[in-house]
Enzyme design. Structure first.
Site, PDB file in Angstrom:
ATOM      1  N   CYS A   1      -3.454 -17.549  -8.237  1.00  0.00           N
ATOM      2  CA  CYS A   1      -4.026 -18.915  -8.026  1.00  0.00           C
ATOM      3  C   CYS A   1      -4.651 -18.743  -6.609  1.00  0.00           C
ATOM      4  O   CYS A   1      -5.315 -19.583  -5.731  1.00  0.00           O
ATOM      5  CB  CYS A   1      -2.910 -20.127  -7.527  1.00  0.00           C
ATOM      6  SG  CYS A   1      -2.165 -20.590  -9.215  1.00  0.00           S
ATOM      7  N   ASP A   2      -4.632 -17.816  -6.165  1.00  0.00           N
ATOM      8  CA  ASP A   2      -5.230 -17.377  -4.580  1.00  0.00           C
ATOM      9  C   ASP A   2      -6.720 -16.203  -5.374  1.00  0.00           C
ATOM     10  O   ASP A   2      -7.213 -16.177  -6.011  1.00  0.00           O
ATOM     11  CB  ASP A   2      -4.535 -15.797  -4.035  1.00  0.00           C
ATOM     12  CG  ASP A   2      -4.973 -16.138  -2.429  1.00  0.00           C
ATOM     13  OD1 ASP A   2      -6.628 -16.476  -2.662  1.00  0.00           O
ATOM     14  OD2 ASP A   2      -4.654 -14.767  -2.179  1.00  0.00           O
TER      15      ASP A   2
ATOM     16  N   ARG B   1      -2.454  12.159  -6.847  1.00  0.00           N
ATOM     17  CA  ARG B   1      -3.200  11.429  -7.450  1.00  0.00           C
ATOM     18  C   ARG B   1      -4.091  11.983  -9.083  1.00  0.00           C
ATOM     19  O   ARG B   1      -3.615  11.875 -10.047  1.00  0.00           O
ATOM     20  CB  ARG B   1      -4.404  10.610  -6.256  1.00  0.00           C
ATOM     21  CG  ARG B   1      -5.159  10.177  -7.435  1.00  0.00           C
ATOM     22  CD  ARG B   1      -6.794  10.083  -6.261  1.00  0.00           C
ATOM     23  NE  ARG B   1      -6.170   9.612  -5.009  1.00  0.00           N
ATOM     24  CZ  ARG B   1      -6.331   8.572  -4.574  1.00  0.00           C
ATOM     25  NH1 ARG B   1      -7.073   7.363  -5.661  1.00  0.00           N
ATOM     26  NH2 ARG B   1      -5.977   7.816  -3.141  1.00  0.00           N
TER      27      ARG B   1
ATOM     28  N   GLU C   1       1.062  19.202  -3.128  1.00  0.00           N
ATOM     29  CA  GLU C   1       1.848  18.389  -2.950  1.00  0.00           C
ATOM     30  C   GLU C   1       0.974  16.703  -4.036  1.00  0.00           C
ATOM     31  O   GLU C   1       0.209  15.950  -3.316  1.00  0.00           O
ATOM     32  CB  GLU C   1       2.265  17.423  -1.873  1.00  0.00           C
ATOM     33  CG  GLU C   1       2.708  18.339  -1.034  1.00  0.00           C
ATOM     34  CD  GLU C   1       3.325  17.739   0.359  1.00  0.00           C
ATOM     35  OE1 GLU C   1       2.120  16.084   0.574  1.00  0.00           O
ATOM     36  OE2 GLU C   1       3.660  18.003   1.177  1.00  0.00           O
ATOM     37  N   PRO C   2      -0.109  17.187  -4.391  1.00  0.00           N
ATOM     38  CA  PRO C   2      -0.990  16.426  -5.656  1.00  0.00           C
ATOM     39  C   PRO C   2      -0.059  15.500  -6.373  1.00  0.00           C
ATOM     40  O   PRO C   2       1.211  15.055  -6.870  1.00  0.00           O
ATOM     41  CB  PRO C   2      -1.275  16.912  -6.304  1.00  0.00           C
ATOM     42  CG  PRO C   2      -0.159  18.320  -6.822  1.00  0.00           C
ATOM     43  CD  PRO C   2       0.537  18.190  -5.706  1.00  0.00           C
TER      44      PRO C   2
ATOM     45  N   SER D   1      -6.122  10.936   1.370  1.00  0.00           N
ATOM     46  CA  SER D   1      -5.991  11.086  -0.512  1.00  0.00           C
ATOM     47  C   SER D   1      -7.158  10.718  -0.738  1.00  0.00           C
ATOM     48  O   SER D   1      -8.105  10.407  -0.312  1.00  0.00           O
ATOM     49  CB  SER D   1      -5.404   9.530  -0.374  1.00  0.00           C
ATOM     50  OG  SER D   1      -4.967   9.784  -1.934  1.00  0.00           O
TER      51      SER D   1
ATOM     52  N   TYR E   1      -1.855   5.046  -7.741  1.00  0.00           N
ATOM     53  CA  TYR E   1      -1.310   3.570  -6.911  1.00  0.00           C
ATOM     54  C   TYR E   1      -1.873   2.506  -7.045  1.00  0.00           C
ATOM     55  O   TYR E   1      -2.614   1.517  -6.853  1.00  0.00           O
ATOM     56  CB  TYR E   1      -2.542   3.610  -5.527  1.00  0.00           C
ATOM     57  CG  TYR E   1      -2.144   5.481  -5.232  1.00  0.00           C
ATOM     58  CD1 TYR E   1      -1.313   5.226  -3.641  1.00  0.00           C
ATOM     59  CD2 TYR E   1      -3.171   6.812  -5.429  1.00  0.00           C
ATOM     60  CE1 TYR E   1      -0.315   6.836  -3.614  1.00  0.00           C
ATOM     61  CE2 TYR E   1      -1.865   7.467  -4.556  1.00  0.00           C
ATOM     62  CZ  TYR E   1      -1.638   7.686  -4.075  1.00  0.00           C
ATOM     63  OH  TYR E   1      -0.562   8.960  -3.812  1.00  0.00           O
TER      64      TYR E   1
ATOM     65  N   ASP F   1      -6.544   1.083  -2.010  1.00  0.00           N
ATOM     66  CA  ASP F   1      -6.559   2.028  -2.355  1.00  0.00           C
ATOM     67  C   ASP F   1      -7.978   2.513  -2.047  1.00  0.00           C
ATOM     68  O   ASP F   1      -8.572   3.754  -2.857  1.00  0.00           O
ATOM     69  CB  ASP F   1      -6.283   2.406  -3.425  1.00  0.00           C
ATOM     70  CG  ASP F   1      -6.195   4.178  -3.990  1.00  0.00           C
ATOM     71  OD1 ASP F   1      -5.955   5.173  -2.918  1.00  0.00           O
ATOM     72  OD2 ASP F   1      -6.056   4.807  -4.769  1.00  0.00           O
TER      73      ASP F   1
HETATM   74  C1  LIG Z   1       0.928  10.356  -0.513  1.00  0.00           C
HETATM   75  C2  LIG Z   1       1.175  11.450  -0.507  1.00  0.00           C
HETATM   76  C3  LIG Z   1       0.952  12.379  -1.061  1.00  0.00           C
HETATM   77  C4  LIG Z   1       0.298  12.571  -2.483  1.00  0.00           C
HETATM   78  O1  LIG Z   1      -1.169  12.632  -2.096  1.00  0.00           O
HETATM   79  P1  LIG Z   1      -2.960  12.142  -2.935  1.00  0.00           P
HETATM   80  O2  LIG Z   1      -3.989  12.252  -2.170  1.00  0.00           O
HETATM   81  O3  LIG Z   1      -2.471  11.308  -3.991  1.00  0.00           O
HETATM   82  O4  LIG Z   1      -2.285  13.359  -3.811  1.00  0.00           O
HETATM   83  C5  LIG Z   1       1.468  13.468  -0.266  1.00  0.00           C
HETATM   84  N1  LIG Z   1       2.410  13.817   0.098  1.00  0.00           N
HETATM   85  C6  LIG Z   1       2.540  13.448   0.625  1.00  0.00           C
HETATM   86  C7  LIG Z   1       2.971  13.617   2.077  1.00  0.00           C
HETATM   87  C8  LIG Z   1       1.752  12.090   0.946  1.00  0.00           C
HETATM   88  O5  LIG Z   1       2.352  10.828   1.809  1.00  0.00           O
END
Ligand SMILES: *Cc1c(COP(=O)(O)O)cnc(C)c1O
Length: 392
Positions: free
Chosen positions: A334-335, A268, A265-266, A193, A363, A309
């Site tokens: 309180c930590d 973030r 698979e974006p 990430s 995140y 993160d």
């Molecule tokens: C967390 C995750 C993502 C997203 O990743 P980013 O870095 O937030 O784009 C995509 N695929 C899988 C399998 C993940 O675990």
């Protein structure tokens, strides 16, 4: 180390970011809030889609599993990347077509697989022989991608440490799947990430290219390559614009055999810039020459991303008269670890003043806790209806 959080980089912000608009939101919905701007989600989705033409963007729910986000992306024609039954339930309730979803958790219980199949998901991810074995009983209704690991120590979170097989073991896994009658649809990877530069994506695409060519020569009909997430956004440090980040990735993708279905698979990148944290000063004290301002959100809440993160959020006071005192921004529990920013320069804030955190969509709330019975920030979507006249 001292840092200025003077808001010099922010010209007058448009609604809903204008001061009175934010104060009205807090008055109406309570503090703390995480405001999600669906117009920013639309803009991020469009920017990545333009930078990766021909790639289906499956939003990974884990950075911000929110109904409003799913609804916005569904409306834009987006796809989804699910990893748990809770995420399945969220997209199911939003009316998402299961054929637009893949399930990408590399390690699953049978009940997880069954939940996903019942919803209608067909594509899953595996990275080891045992996991392939789990699909024997489901082989009529499911196919798998083999997740390959490419280690990336430069990423904020190296996602190839915990998951993914060595590229060298792909042929053996393909042969095992064939013996067991489990269909392998293709390959996937996630280089980590918040990856600072595209070199790892490029290397991984090139390595997968070789693996796919080799697999096809051995009679395996791989038809999917999933290039994962990892696309970076600017926090305190600037990042490459997404167009420049993706240019070399596009080139590597163009060299792949024709006819492959391409997936990303974006997570973030889609939601990070869309989130604005709003926290209120609930108390203050002058200790050893520094003002401690205690907020109603902190390291156990939205700011947990600074720990888990490795994010460094830009924060600024909503009301700013330009004066500065040495200050500490502390969280509400309180930590004593619960400190958001040490050694900052801030106006002499008063109780009731608001601190704004930028690019806090990813995140943050999704990994927050209610430690000390302090409730995490409420997530509030704005601009859920696309602006009239604007088109996707
Ligand atoms: C967390 C995750 C993502 C997203 O990743 P980013 O870095 O937030 O784009 C995509 N695929 C899988 C399998 C993940 O675990």
């Amino acid at each position: 180390m001292s840092e200025s959080i003077l808001d010099a980089t922010n010209p007058r912000l448009p609604a809903p970011y204008e001061r009175h608009a934010l104060e009205a939101l807090l008055a109406r919905h309570g503090s703390p809030l995480l405001m999600i701007d669906c117009d920013v989600i639309r803009a991020q989705y469009r920017a990545l889609a333009a930078a990766l033409p021909g790639v289906d963007l499956h939003y990974a729910l884990k950075p911000l599993p929110e109904r409003s986000v799913v609804a916005t992306l569904k409306e834009m024609g987006g796809f989804f990347d699910l990893a748990t039954s809770g995420e399945i339930e969220l997209v199911r309730r939003a009316g998402v077509d299961p054929r637009r979803c893949i399930h990408t958790h590399p390690i699953k219980r049978d009940v997880d697989i069954r939940d996903a199949i019942r919803f209608g998901v067909r594509i899953f991810v595996v990275d080891n022989p045992d996991e392939i074995g789990k699909f024997v009983r489901h082989r009529a209704r499911a196919e798998v991608l083999i997740r390959v690991a490419f280690r990336n120590p430069a990423a904020a979170a190296d996602l190839s440490r915990k998951f993914g097989c060595d590229p060298e073991s792909v042929p053996a896994l393909l042969d095992l799947a064939r013996r067991l009658g489990v269909k392998v649809a293709g390959l996937s990877f996630h280089v980590g990430s918040q990856t600072p530069d595209p070199a790892m994506h490029v290397l991984a695409v090139q390595a997968c290219n070789r693996l796919i060519v080799q697999a096809r020569a051995e009679g395996h009909s791989l038809s999917v390559l999933d290039i994962g997430g990892g696309f970076p956004i600017a926090y305190k440090a600037a990042q490459l614009p997404i167009e420049a980040f993706c240019a070399p990735i596009r080139e590597a993708l163009a060299a792949l055999p024709h006819g492959l279905r391409l997936i990303a698979e974006p997570g973030r990148f889609i939601v990070g810039p869309a989130g604005t944290g709003l926290a209120t000063v609930v108390g203050r004290a002058l200790r050893d020459g520094r003002w401690w301002f205690y907020l109603d959100d902190g390291l156990y809440g939205s700011y947990n991303g600074q720990l888990f993160d490795h994010a460094d959020y830009v924060v600024r006071p909503l009301r700013d008269d330009g004066s500065r005192v040495p200050a500490v921004l502390a969280g509400p529990t309180c930590d004593s670890i619960d400190v958001v920013k040490e050694d900052v320069q801030l106006p002499l804030l008063e109780i009731g003043d608001v601190i704004v955190g930028h690019s806090m969509g990813a995140y943050t709330s999704s990994s927050a806790t209610d430690f000390n019975f302090i409730r995490r920030a409420r997530v509030l979507a704005v601009n859920e209806q696309a602006q009239a006249g604007a088109h996707d």
